[in-house]
Design a protein around this motif. Structure first.
Motif, short mmCIF file in Angstrom:
data_model
loop_
_atom_site.label_atom_id
_atom_site.label_comp_id
_atom_site.label_asym_id
_atom_site.label_seq_id
_atom_site.Cartn_x
_atom_site.Cartn_y
_atom_site.Cartn_z
N PRO A 45 0.90 -1.20 0.17
CA PRO A 45 0.07 -0.09 0.13
C PRO A 45 0.71 1.35 -0.06
CG PRO A 45 -0.94 -1.61 1.69
CD PRO A 45 0.44 -2.00 1.16
N ASP A 46 1.93 1.33 0.84
CA ASP A 46 2.70 2.64 0.64
C ASP A 46 3.35 2.54 -0.58
OD1 ASP A 46 2.15 3.33 3.45
OD2 ASP A 46 3.74 2.20 4.36
N GLN A 47 3.82 1.61 -1.36
CA GLN A 47 4.41 1.68 -2.57
C GLN A 47 3.70 2.32 -3.33
OE1 GLN A 47 5.88 -2.33 -3.98
NE2 GLN A 47 6.76 -2.60 -2.08
N HIS A 48 2.16 1.87 -3.38
CA HIS A 48 1.29 2.59 -4.44
C HIS A 48 1.12 4.07 -4.04
CE1 HIS A 48 -0.76 -1.50 -5.66
NE2 HIS A 48 0.55 -1.56 -5.81
N ARG A 49 1.09 4.39 -2.83
CA ARG A 49 0.99 5.77 -2.25
C ARG A 49 1.88 6.54 -2.90
NH1 ARG A 49 -2.42 3.70 2.17
NH2 ARG A 49 -0.50 2.94 3.37
N MET A 50 3.40 5.93 -2.92
CA MET A 50 4.52 6.72 -3.43
C MET A 50 4.37 6.97 -4.94
SD MET A 50 7.38 4.40 -1.58
CE MET A 50 8.84 5.20 -2.08
N LYS A 52 1.37 7.16 -6.39
CA LYS A 52 0.43 8.07 -6.74
C LYS A 52 0.60 9.47 -6.21
CE LYS A 52 -3.51 4.62 -6.37
NZ LYS A 52 -4.47 4.00 -5.66
N ALA A 53 1.67 9.72 -5.61
CA ALA A 53 1.86 10.87 -4.94
C ALA A 53 2.74 11.56 -6.11
CB ALA A 53 2.86 10.74 -3.90
N ASP A 57 -2.71 15.94 -7.71
CA ASP A 57 -4.14 15.61 -7.42
C ASP A 57 -4.93 15.23 -8.74
OD1 ASP A 57 -3.98 17.95 -9.01
OD2 ASP A 57 -5.28 19.21 -7.79
N ASP A 60 -7.45 12.47 -7.48
CA ASP A 60 -8.45 12.99 -6.69
C ASP A 60 -9.30 13.91 -7.33
OD1 ASP A 60 -7.26 11.77 -4.40
OD2 ASP A 60 -6.26 13.58 -4.03
N THR A 71 3.50 -2.67 -8.73
CA THR A 71 4.92 -2.33 -8.23
C THR A 71 5.83 -3.48 -7.72
OG1 THR A 71 4.07 -1.65 -5.85
CG2 THR A 71 4.05 0.10 -7.43
#
Length: 86
Positions: A45-50, A52-53, A57, A60, A71
């Motif tokens: 999940p943190d890899q995906h957040r990285m 997406k960051a 926006d 969103d 990933t």
């Protein structure tokens, strides 16, 4: 509407990647494979957040409606890439 190549560029510019491949032809739904040494020891999940960051926006706001992610660390990539057709 976005081109897959533009999303690829945003990810590569925002993250230390060894490999990035983005596919999608309708301008709003995409899938991406991202390989980065930064993923070592990081939860999925943190890899995906990285990843997406790197898109700011755009997810969103709905500019990019969907982004499916796969990933991998470089070590894991060497074992799975041929099974994914790379």
């Amino acid at each position: 509407m976005f081109q897959a190549s533009e999303i690829e560029r945003l990810i590569a510019d925002g993250l230390d990647c060894e490999f990035v491949d983005v596919k999608g032809d309708d301008g709003v739904h995409f899938s991406a494979v991202v390989v980065s040494p930064l993923f070592e020891g990081i939860s999925l999940p943190d890899q995906h957040r990285m990843v997406k960051a790197t898109l700011g926006d755009r997810l969103d706001s709905g500019e990019i409606h969907a982004l499916g992610l796969k990933t991998y660390t470089p070590a894991r990539w060497t074992t799975v890439r041929s099974s994914l057709g790379y």
